[in-house]
Structures are given as C-alpha cells and as structure tokens.
Design an enzyme around this catalytic site. Sequence first.
Site, mmCIF file in Angstrom:
data_model
loop_
_atom_site.group_PDB
_atom_site.id
_atom_site.type_symbol
_atom_site.label_atom_id
_atom_site.label_comp_id
_atom_site.label_asym_id
_atom_site.label_seq_id
_atom_site.Cartn_x
_atom_site.Cartn_y
_atom_site.Cartn_z
ATOM 1 N N ASP A 10 0.839 -1.205 0.000
ATOM 2 C CA ASP A 10 0.000 0.000 0.000
ATOM 3 C C ASP A 10 0.874 1.254 0.000
ATOM 4 O OD1 ASP A 10 -2.449 -1.435 0.007
ATOM 5 O OD2 ASP A 10 -2.260 -1.772 2.162
ATOM 6 N N LYS A 32 0.333 -7.887 -3.126
ATOM 7 C CA LYS A 32 -1.030 -7.368 -3.296
ATOM 8 C C LYS A 32 -0.948 -5.904 -3.708
ATOM 9 C CE LYS A 32 -4.070 -6.189 0.065
ATOM 10 N NZ LYS A 32 -4.713 -4.923 -0.328
ATOM 11 N N ASP A 59 -6.175 -6.142 -5.764
ATOM 12 C CA ASP A 59 -7.244 -5.999 -4.760
ATOM 13 C C ASP A 59 -8.028 -4.714 -5.017
ATOM 14 O OD1 ASP A 59 -8.734 -6.078 -2.383
ATOM 15 O OD2 ASP A 59 -7.073 -5.357 -1.144
ATOM 16 N N LYS A 61 -11.533 -4.810 -5.292
ATOM 17 C CA LYS A 61 -12.851 -5.009 -4.646
ATOM 18 C C LYS A 61 -13.995 -4.409 -5.465
ATOM 19 C CE LYS A 61 -10.952 -4.760 0.085
ATOM 20 N NZ LYS A 61 -9.640 -4.125 -0.095
ATOM 21 N N LEU A 62 -14.204 -4.937 -6.652
ATOM 22 C CA LEU A 62 -15.253 -4.377 -7.521
ATOM 23 C C LEU A 62 -16.630 -4.540 -6.880
ATOM 24 C CD1 LEU A 62 -14.170 -5.540 -11.112
ATOM 25 C CD2 LEU A 62 -13.265 -3.701 -9.688
ATOM 26 N N ASP A 64 -20.415 -3.004 -8.192
ATOM 27 C CA ASP A 64 -21.206 -2.116 -9.049
ATOM 28 C C ASP A 64 -22.298 -2.961 -9.696
ATOM 29 O OD1 ASP A 64 -21.981 0.069 -10.764
ATOM 30 O OD2 ASP A 64 -19.938 0.842 -10.615
ATOM 31 N N PRO A 66 -23.993 -5.476 -12.314
ATOM 32 C CA PRO A 66 -23.319 -6.602 -12.982
ATOM 33 C C PRO A 66 -22.695 -6.247 -14.333
ATOM 34 C CG PRO A 66 -25.368 -7.333 -12.001
ATOM 35 C CD PRO A 66 -25.338 -5.841 -11.814
ATOM 36 N N THR A 118 -12.207 -6.528 7.312
ATOM 37 C CA THR A 118 -11.694 -6.848 8.651
ATOM 38 C C THR A 118 -11.603 -5.606 9.542
ATOM 39 O OG1 THR A 118 -9.554 -6.925 7.533
ATOM 40 C CG2 THR A 118 -10.474 -9.000 8.233
ATOM 41 N N GLY A 209 0.225 -6.275 5.560
ATOM 42 C CA GLY A 209 0.639 -4.967 5.053
ATOM 43 C C GLY A 209 1.637 -4.325 5.983
ATOM 44 N N ARG A 210 1.112 -3.434 6.839
ATOM 45 C CA ARG A 210 1.991 -2.601 7.658
ATOM 46 C C ARG A 210 2.974 -3.367 8.535
ATOM 47 N NH1 ARG A 210 -3.195 0.862 9.203
ATOM 48 N NH2 ARG A 210 -4.062 -1.171 8.654
HETATM 49 O O1 C5P Z 1 -1.601 -2.985 6.805
HETATM 50 P P1 C5P Z 1 -2.574 -4.121 6.910
HETATM 51 O O2 C5P Z 1 -1.899 -5.443 7.224
HETATM 52 O O3 C5P Z 1 -3.720 -3.828 7.845
HETATM 53 O O4 C5P Z 1 -3.167 -4.258 5.424
HETATM 54 C C1 C5P Z 1 -4.216 -5.137 5.116
HETATM 55 C C2 C5P Z 1 -4.524 -5.037 3.642
HETATM 56 O O5 C5P Z 1 -5.587 -5.931 3.343
HETATM 57 C C3 C5P Z 1 -4.968 -3.655 3.177
HETATM 58 O O6 C5P Z 1 -4.400 -3.467 1.894
HETATM 59 C C4 C5P Z 1 -6.479 -3.748 3.085
HETATM 60 O O7 C5P Z 1 -7.004 -2.957 2.052
HETATM 61 C C5 C5P Z 1 -6.679 -5.232 2.768
HETATM 62 N N1 C5P Z 1 -7.960 -5.812 3.178
HETATM 63 C C6 C5P Z 1 -8.407 -5.836 4.498
HETATM 64 N N2 C5P Z 1 -9.609 -6.414 4.824
HETATM 65 C C7 C5P Z 1 -10.364 -6.982 3.871
HETATM 66 C C8 C5P Z 1 -9.931 -6.959 2.534
HETATM 67 C C9 C5P Z 1 -8.707 -6.379 2.222
HETATM 68 O O8 C5P Z 1 -7.701 -5.356 5.373
HETATM 69 N N3 C5P Z 1 -11.505 -7.587 4.206
#
Ligand code: C5P
Length: 234
Positions: A10, A32, A59, A61-62, A64, A66, A118, A209-210
């Site tokens: 990200d 990702k 990622d 996440k569409l 809209d 169909p 999440t 991610g982070r």
């Molecule tokens: O930094 P972190 O580990 O929280 O990043 C999680 C990644 O997963 C982000 O890019 C976020 O957009 C993605 N994500 C999420 N929950 C979901 C779907 C995708 O955190 N249900």
Amino acid sequence: MSNEVIIACDFNSQEKTLEFLQQFKDEKPYVKIGMEVFYGNGPEIVRQIKQQGHQIFLDLKLHDIPNTVYHAMSMLAQLDVDMVNVHAAGTIEMMKAARKALDDHGSKAILLAVTQLTSTTEEAMHEELLISKSMQETVAQYALNAKMAGCDGVVCSPLEVEIVKKVCGKDFQTVTPGIRFATDSKGDQKRVTTPAIAHQLGSDYIVVGRSITKAENPVEAYRLATKQFQTGEE
Ligand code: C5P
C-alpha cells in the site's frame, strides 16, 4: 492449504512500490496491489511487478451493477494477474458477471469475494449496515453466495475461516488480512490474529501490510511471517 504470505504493497507511488520490492533478493513474494497505487499509477505498475516474476493479487474489490463489473473485470482479466476480487455484497448476479468476464477472457486468476472488511466491527455491521445476523453467520452466508456464483474463495478474517470451510468445503480458498505480530499495534484493523494463529485456524493465504512494509527490516519481517504462518508457531 497454500500457506503463502501476500504482502500488501500500500504505497502511493510506483517508485516506492518498486523500491520496496527491490529489497527482496532471495525470494519473490506474492504481492497485493491495492486501490491507492493502482488508481495513482494505472495498470503499468502491475505489468512491471509481473515482469519481475512476482505473483499478483489485484485488490480492487469491484462492487457495481453486474454489467459494469463484467466490463471492468474483462479489463483486469487482460492484465495476467493471479488473484482478483469483488464485494460479495454486490449479490450473486454481480459475482457471476465477474466470473463470466474472467472465463470469457481465458483468465485463470483466482476470483475472491470480500465478505466483511476486517476493519468492520460486529457492532457497526448491526447498527450502520442494519445486518442483524452475527458476523459469523453473515460471513458464512456471503461465502456461500460467493461459492454459488462460481468464486474460488473469499477474503475474510482468520477468525471466520472455520465457518467458511464448514459451509463451503475445505477447498474453498480463504485469504485473510487483519494479521499482526503479537508485538504490533492493531491500527484500524479490528478482527486480527497473528500469522501463527492464522495457520492454526486454517487460512490458505495471509495478507500482511503494515507489519511488513513499516517494519525496520521488511525482509526479516516477511521471513518471520512466513515461518510463523507455515509452522503455526510464534
Ligand atoms: O496494513 P494491513 O496489514 O492492515 O493491510 C491489510 C490489507 O488488506 C490492506 O491493503 C487492506 O485494504 C486489505 N484488506 C483488508 N480487509 C479486507 C480486505 C482487504 O484489510 N476484508
């Protein structure tokens, strides 16, 4: 169980993303690419990372109508990515449109549906989204809808893997963000676990991610997440 760690890159620019990935000399992590870098840089970033030999989860996440999802997914199908996703809240008909777009364009990408983000608490789901069922029941129903529409799996919290596998079968893929090392802060994520617990709960892939991108040594953090996820030990 594939047991792969997917790094959520990200970053806000192509340069920062490529610079980050250059640190990985001995391994080619699954990457990702999310909205931030894709909207800022366009499909070129995907082509470049792919050329370097990484597998890509795009990622976006569409969500809209169909017809729009069909045409948008037809574009993504031509990018040769390995995983794409839609929101299960878009309905079975919308998810079927995404499936058809991939099939019509010969794409073998894994198609996932996001169940509940999440970052969403059960309380927000009840009070703001007016969904009265529990988080577990909602995720299970969305996963079942996704399966009926022809998706290959879902994005969910590791805490929901068990119910998803119970309802959709063990081969239905679970890709789980919301991962933190035991020593990290949660940030904006609410339904979180460690890589080791994600393994114990049966996740197929974890998205981190982070905890990797902001680590002092991202390569070490990636290796640690992989080791913990593959062994189930902290
Ligand atoms: O930094 P972190 O580990 O929280 O990043 C999680 C990644 O997963 C982000 O890019 C976020 O957009 C993605 N994500 C999420 N929950 C979901 C779907 C995708 O955190 N249900």
